[in-house]
Design an enzyme around this catalytic site. Structure first.
Site, PDB file in Angstrom:
ATOM      1  N   ARG A  55      71.295  27.462  -4.747  1.00  0.00           N
ATOM      2  CA  ARG A  55      71.279  28.558  -3.775  1.00  0.00           C
ATOM      3  C   ARG A  55      70.044  28.369  -2.899  1.00  0.00           C
ATOM      4  NH1 ARG A  55      69.213  34.622  -4.248  1.00  0.00           N
ATOM      5  NH2 ARG A  55      70.095  35.369  -2.312  1.00  0.00           N
ATOM      6  N   ASN A  83      69.284  28.734  -9.081  1.00  0.00           N
ATOM      7  CA  ASN A  83      68.758  29.694  -8.112  1.00  0.00           C
ATOM      8  C   ASN A  83      67.256  29.798  -8.385  1.00  0.00           C
ATOM      9  OD1 ASN A  83      68.071  31.839  -6.524  1.00  0.00           O
ATOM     10  ND2 ASN A  83      69.640  33.238  -7.314  1.00  0.00           N
ATOM     11  N   ARG A 110      63.631  48.131   0.764  1.00  0.00           N
ATOM     12  CA  ARG A 110      63.631  47.861   2.205  1.00  0.00           C
ATOM     13  C   ARG A 110      64.362  48.976   2.935  1.00  0.00           C
ATOM     14  NH1 ARG A 110      66.639  42.538   0.918  1.00  0.00           N
ATOM     15  NH2 ARG A 110      65.117  41.470  -0.376  1.00  0.00           N
ATOM     16  N   HIS A 136      73.355  37.015   1.795  1.00  0.00           N
ATOM     17  CA  HIS A 136      74.389  37.316   0.786  1.00  0.00           C
ATOM     18  C   HIS A 136      75.700  36.633   1.137  1.00  0.00           C
ATOM     19  CE1 HIS A 136      72.233  41.394  -0.113  1.00  0.00           C
ATOM     20  NE2 HIS A 136      71.841  40.483  -0.995  1.00  0.00           N
ATOM     21  N   GLU A 187      78.516  34.905  -7.502  1.00  0.00           N
ATOM     22  CA  GLU A 187      77.926  33.932  -6.586  1.00  0.00           C
ATOM     23  C   GLU A 187      77.830  32.553  -7.237  1.00  0.00           C
ATOM     24  OE1 GLU A 187      75.058  37.150  -5.970  1.00  0.00           O
ATOM     25  OE2 GLU A 187      74.722  36.290  -3.996  1.00  0.00           O
TER      26      GLU A 187
END
Ligand code: ADP
Length: 401
Positions: free
Chosen positions: A96, A15, A246, A185, A388
């Protein structure tokens, strides 16, 4: 083939961000992690490699000018502390990749054409795709004979019907600038929704679930029969739930208004929405745990922030219940979802009218995958730790074997 380093075939999951790379050597069958690593401060003096194997973390401080050096140092760390990569059956490197745009709905073997396509998508994810591409180039150089697979964060959501993915904006925005809902996601939502079906003991094809991935970034997804049918994030990861920095959903008029009255440029407004909003904007801190501690002391801003987070979650669970028509289970995952019982309780207690009967004791004492509703609750709720890396390893291995 059995190998001395790990005992069974493995996938190196990578990642890569613009200034950091996380990696993990994973058994795609069992999810067992043989080693994990974090390389920080790429591009700076005093970069650091943290390589963890067998419960011990080894640190290496070096100048790490670029991703190629970072990956070379990671391979050194493997050689020194194990597992020795020459000795393992390395099936693939699984990357990823954040934005796959409209083109990628599945894990994809990385070819020069795929790299070019991901480059073309950089305008959709300027903060993420460039780092992902640098990680791909560096691992291709380090492991030229190992298949490299891209697993896109957006891919799982490509099953959304047009009614859910289409924004009502001018045609040119949609056709020329690829403006639509993509969602993110996806790897986590895929993993957790599959686990939901397994825990319910029902075929994935029959299960309707709502997955709440609540970390620094947060998103909700409605999953029907193993397919995403709606999700809260959009063209970018700004939309939807309230996050660490956010705002989630916002009247699109806010950006223009603030730009006009404050004199901020579009880039400055975008930066404030991406980096200075959410919990940080409401409380001065993006860390949910810290905000919860301040709420417990009665601090007004923290109390309001929690209420805003809960309200937004309720709106999404309600909306996705209507979208799905029937919900079998709600799953909480990621840092906040897995660890904060108060937030889960605040959401689920308000859903009794939709058939959610919280088991407060189970919710307060979760350990790993846990059912947090009563045995007779018409809608089940679970805590399911996301994984993940395992999902990326599984998808990469399935593609190459
Ligand atoms: P990322 O999106 O960066 O992967 P994580 O899934 O690790 O994020 O989630 C990070 C968030 O989880 C932070 O806001 C952190 O405060 C929160 N968190 C972690 N542990 C707890 C806890 N025990 N209680 C409440 N919040 C927690």
């Amino acid at each position: 083939m059995s190998t001395p380093g790990t005992g069974s075939p493995v996938v190196l999951v990578v990642n890569a961000g613009s200034s950091s790379v996380k990696y993990q050597l994973v058994d795609p069958e069992t999810g067992e992690s043989h080693a994990t690593g974090l390389i920080e401060r790429i591009g700076l003096a005093d970069g650091v490699v943290h390589h963890t194997v067998g419960g011990s973390t080894h640190e290496l401080v070096r100048d790490i000018p670029d991703h190629a050096t970072a990956i070379a140092l990671a391979t050194e760390a493997f050689a020194e502390h194990g597992p020795v990569l020459e000795d393992v059956d390395l099936l693939a490197v699984g990357h990823r990749v954040v934005h796959g745009g409209p083109d990628f709905a599945d894990p994809t073997l990385i070819t020069p054409e795929v790299v070019a396509a991901v480059e073309r998508l950089v305008p959709l994810a300027p903060l993420h795709n460039p780092g992902n591409l640098q990680g791909i180039a560096a691992t291709q150089e380090a492991f030229p004979d190992v298949p490299q697979v891209a697993v896109f964060d957006t891919a799982f959501h490509q099953t959304m019907p047009a009614a859910a993915s289409t924004y009502a904006v001018p045609r040119a925005w949609r056709d020329e600038h690829l403006v639509r809902r993509y969602g993110f996601h996806g790897t986590s939502h895929a993993y957790v929704s599959r686990r939901v079906a397994e825990l319910l003991g029902r075929p994935l094809a029959e299960v309707h679930s709502i997955v709440l991935h609540l970390g620094n970034g947060a998103s909700a997804t409605a999953v029907a029969g193993g397919a995403s049918v709606d999700t809260s994030m959009g063209l970018t990861p700004l939309e939807g739930l309230v996050m660490g920095t956010r705002p989630g959903d916002l009247d699109p008029g806010v950006a223009g208004h603030v730009g006009r009255v404050s004199g901020l440029s579009a880039e400055e407004v975008e930066r404030a929405l991406s980096k200075e909003s959410g919990l940080l904007g409401l409380t001065g801190s993006a860390d949910f745990r810290g905000v919860m501690a301040r709420r417990a002391e009665g601090e007004e801003a923290a109390v309001l922030a929690f209420d805003v987070v809960v309200h937004r979650l309720l709106r999404y669970v309600g909306a996705f219940t209507a979208v799905l028509g029937r919900v079998d289970a709600i799953a909480f995952t990621a840092g906040v979802g897995e660890n904060n019982a108060e937030l889960r309780a605040a959401v689920l207690e308000r859903l009794s009218g939709l058939g959610v009967l919280l088991d407060p004791d189970a919710n307060a004492t979760t350990a790993g995958e846990t059912l947090i509703t009563t045995a007779d609750s018409p809608v089940a709720a679970y805590v399911i730790p996301t994984n993940e890396e395992w999902e990326i390893a599984r998808q990469a291995a399935a593609l190459v074997t």
